[in-house]
Design a protein around this motif. Structure first.
Motif, PDB file in Angstrom:
ATOM      1  N   VAL A 188       0.840  -1.196   0.000  1.00  0.00           N
ATOM      2  CA  VAL A 188       0.000   0.000   0.000  1.00  0.00           C
ATOM      3  C   VAL A 188       0.876   1.247   0.000  1.00  0.00           C
ATOM      4  CG1 VAL A 188      -1.753   1.295   1.284  1.00  0.00           C
ATOM      5  CG2 VAL A 188      -1.949  -1.195   1.079  1.00  0.00           C
ATOM      6  N   CYS A 189       1.955   1.229   0.773  1.00  0.00           N
ATOM      7  CA  CYS A 189       2.879   2.379   0.828  1.00  0.00           C
ATOM      8  C   CYS A 189       3.525   2.688  -0.514  1.00  0.00           C
ATOM      9  CB  CYS A 189       3.960   2.149   1.875  1.00  0.00           C
ATOM     10  SG  CYS A 189       3.379   2.362   3.554  1.00  0.00           S
TER      11      CYS A 189
ATOM     12  N   THR B 155      -1.158   0.119  -5.341  1.00  0.00           N
ATOM     13  CA  THR B 155      -2.243  -0.850  -5.139  1.00  0.00           C
ATOM     14  C   THR B 155      -3.622  -0.256  -5.374  1.00  0.00           C
ATOM     15  OG1 THR B 155      -2.545  -0.345  -2.794  1.00  0.00           O
ATOM     16  CG2 THR B 155      -0.891  -2.047  -3.365  1.00  0.00           C
ATOM     17  N   GLY B 156      -3.704   1.062  -5.373  1.00  0.00           N
ATOM     18  CA  GLY B 156      -5.001   1.723  -5.469  1.00  0.00           C
ATOM     19  C   GLY B 156      -5.702   1.850  -4.125  1.00  0.00           C
ATOM     20  N   HIS B 157      -5.165   1.198  -3.101  1.00  0.00           N
ATOM     21  CA  HIS B 157      -5.776   1.257  -1.775  1.00  0.00           C
ATOM     22  C   HIS B 157      -5.395   2.543  -1.057  1.00  0.00           C
ATOM     23  CE1 HIS B 157      -7.591  -2.688  -1.566  1.00  0.00           C
ATOM     24  NE2 HIS B 157      -6.477  -3.228  -2.052  1.00  0.00           N
ATOM     25  N   ALA B 158      -6.304   2.963  -0.189  1.00  0.00           N
ATOM     26  CA  ALA B 158      -6.038   4.068   0.730  1.00  0.00           C
ATOM     27  C   ALA B 158      -5.946   3.497   2.140  1.00  0.00           C
ATOM     28  CB  ALA B 158      -7.170   5.094   0.679  1.00  0.00           C
ATOM     29  N   GLU B 159      -5.169   4.154   2.987  1.00  0.00           N
ATOM     30  CA  GLU B 159      -5.196   3.839   4.403  1.00  0.00           C
ATOM     31  C   GLU B 159      -6.530   4.374   4.923  1.00  0.00           C
ATOM     32  OE1 GLU B 159      -1.944   4.967   6.905  1.00  0.00           O
ATOM     33  OE2 GLU B 159      -0.449   4.102   5.559  1.00  0.00           O
TER      34      GLU B 159
ATOM     35  N   THR C  83      -1.412   8.521  -3.145  1.00  0.00           N
ATOM     36  CA  THR C  83      -2.841   8.206  -3.213  1.00  0.00           C
ATOM     37  C   THR C  83      -3.307   7.383  -2.014  1.00  0.00           C
ATOM     38  OG1 THR C  83      -2.388   6.245  -4.559  1.00  0.00           O
ATOM     39  CG2 THR C  83      -2.926   8.300  -5.743  1.00  0.00           C
ATOM     40  N   GLN C  84      -2.390   6.690  -1.370  1.00  0.00           N
ATOM     41  CA  GLN C  84      -2.763   5.893  -0.195  1.00  0.00           C
ATOM     42  C   GLN C  84      -3.167   6.778   0.990  1.00  0.00           C
ATOM     43  OE1 GLN C  84       0.299   6.153  -1.506  1.00  0.00           O
ATOM     44  NE2 GLN C  84       1.900   5.950   0.033  1.00  0.00           N
ATOM     45  N   TYR C  85      -2.880   8.081   0.916  1.00  0.00           N
ATOM     46  CA  TYR C  85      -3.241   9.027   1.974  1.00  0.00           C
ATOM     47  C   TYR C  85      -4.386   9.946   1.566  1.00  0.00           C
ATOM     48  CZ  TYR C  85       1.170   7.424   3.890  1.00  0.00           C
ATOM     49  OH  TYR C  85       2.191   6.641   4.372  1.00  0.00           O
ATOM     50  N   ARG C  86      -5.092   9.572   0.489  1.00  0.00           N
ATOM     51  CA  ARG C  86      -6.150  10.442  -0.012  1.00  0.00           C
ATOM     52  C   ARG C  86      -7.312  10.552   0.973  1.00  0.00           C
ATOM     53  NH1 ARG C  86      -6.442   5.658  -2.901  1.00  0.00           N
ATOM     54  NH2 ARG C  86      -8.484   4.671  -3.209  1.00  0.00           N
ATOM     55  N   SER C  87      -8.020  11.648   0.837  1.00  0.00           N
ATOM     56  CA  SER C  87      -9.246  11.872   1.595  1.00  0.00           C
ATOM     57  C   SER C  87     -10.367  11.160   0.848  1.00  0.00           C
ATOM     58  CB  SER C  87      -9.526  13.382   1.673  1.00  0.00           C
ATOM     59  OG  SER C  87     -10.749  13.621   2.324  1.00  0.00           O
ATOM     60  N   VAL C  88     -11.027  10.206   1.542  1.00  0.00           N
ATOM     61  CA  VAL C  88     -12.024   9.394   0.849  1.00  0.00           C
ATOM     62  C   VAL C  88     -13.097   8.898   1.816  1.00  0.00           C
ATOM     63  CG1 VAL C  88     -10.593   7.306   1.071  1.00  0.00           C
ATOM     64  CG2 VAL C  88     -12.348   7.410  -0.704  1.00  0.00           C
ATOM     65  N   ILE C  89     -14.307   8.868   1.306  1.00  0.00           N
ATOM     66  CA  ILE C  89     -15.442   8.271   2.014  1.00  0.00           C
ATOM     67  C   ILE C  89     -15.926   7.123   1.144  1.00  0.00           C
ATOM     68  CG2 ILE C  89     -17.815   8.609   2.838  1.00  0.00           C
ATOM     69  CD1 ILE C  89     -17.041  11.676   2.995  1.00  0.00           C
ATOM     70  N   PHE C  90     -15.879   5.913   1.680  1.00  0.00           N
ATOM     71  CA  PHE C  90     -16.421   4.745   0.978  1.00  0.00           C
ATOM     72  C   PHE C  90     -17.808   4.475   1.548  1.00  0.00           C
ATOM     73  CE2 PHE C  90     -11.802   3.979   0.484  1.00  0.00           C
ATOM     74  CZ  PHE C  90     -11.761   3.931  -0.906  1.00  0.00           C
ATOM     75  N   TYR C  91     -18.826   4.859   0.789  1.00  0.00           N
ATOM     76  CA  TYR C  91     -20.195   4.712   1.297  1.00  0.00           C
ATOM     77  C   TYR C  91     -20.670   3.268   1.175  1.00  0.00           C
ATOM     78  CZ  TYR C  91     -21.410   5.277  -3.667  1.00  0.00           C
ATOM     79  OH  TYR C  91     -21.490   5.144  -5.032  1.00  0.00           O
ATOM     80  N   HIS C  92     -21.470   2.859   2.163  1.00  0.00           N
ATOM     81  CA  HIS C  92     -21.974   1.490   2.248  1.00  0.00           C
ATOM     82  C   HIS C  92     -23.386   1.340   1.703  1.00  0.00           C
ATOM     83  CE1 HIS C  92     -18.782  -0.423   4.799  1.00  0.00           C
ATOM     84  NE2 HIS C  92     -18.461   0.862   4.889  1.00  0.00           N
ATOM     85  N   ASN C  93     -24.072   2.465   1.452  1.00  0.00           N
ATOM     86  CA  ASN C  93     -25.429   2.407   0.921  1.00  0.00           C
ATOM     87  C   ASN C  93     -25.778   3.763   0.306  1.00  0.00           C
ATOM     88  OD1 ASN C  93     -26.383   4.146   3.102  1.00  0.00           O
ATOM     89  ND2 ASN C  93     -26.258   2.334   4.415  1.00  0.00           N
TER      90      ASN C  93
END
Length: 187
Positions: free
Chosen positions: A55-56, A60-64, A102-112
């Protein structure tokens, strides 16, 4: 910290949020009354079960992120987002301070759909009202998967508060958070 099993399931909800280093956001959210569990991890990428070093790399496209389980009788998703906007700088693209990528991006992953609506409305209002001097660049994306980070990342600030990063980066954020949300903290 409350135990998830002590809250009836119909009153539990989950939020998955990225606001830079997960050590910071985890330490902050654990303070809120109504939060029953916080797990640091990774989300938003295509690689399954990524490791911290992957991730570092930023490839990977993943965010922490943190995955927050909360008691809806005490906290709403709107209040979870209120804490989110304060817990980091949502105007920085793919970074938080000296943590860059990008792994430190500000992001909200909504569940619904309701979480998506609330997040998009909140972000629009912050930008329309120019609450921040720069536009909010927080990504709002559908939740797909969450991968817990390695054990040594869990409760990092509580276990390693004397480390330089914790003293100079995490501690000031936690203190600011305590001041802003003093009425909503666990007793």
């Amino acid at each position: 910290m409350s135990d998830v099993t002590s809250v009836p399931p119909e009153f539990l909800d989950t939020a998955t949020l990225g606001g830079g280093c997960f050590w910071c956001t985890e330490a902050q959210y654990k303070l809120l009354d109504g939060v029953v569990n916080v797990v640091s991890g990774y989300s938003g990428g295509e690689i399954r079960n990524p490791a911290y070093k992957e991730v570092c790399s930023g490839r990977t496209g993943h965010a922490e992120v943190i995955q927050v389980v909360y008691d809806t009788r005490k906290l709403s998703f709107d209040q979870i987002l209120e804490a989110f906007w304060v817990s980091h700088d949502p105007t920085q693209l793919n970074r938080q301070g000296n943590d860059i990528g990008t792994q430190y991006r500000s992001v909200i992953f909504y569940h619904n759909a309701e979480q998506q609506r609330i997040a998009e409305t909140y972000k629009k209002r912050l930008n329309d009202e120019q609450v921040f001097s720069d536009p909010v660049v927080t990504e709002i994306s559908a939740f797909k998967a969450f991968y817990p980070a390695e054990d040594y990342h869990q409760d990092y600030y509580a276990e390693n508060g004397d480390q330089p990063y914790c003293q100079f980066v995490v501690a000031p954020k936690v203190e600011k958070f305590k001041k802003v949300f003093k009425e909503r903290l666990k007793h």
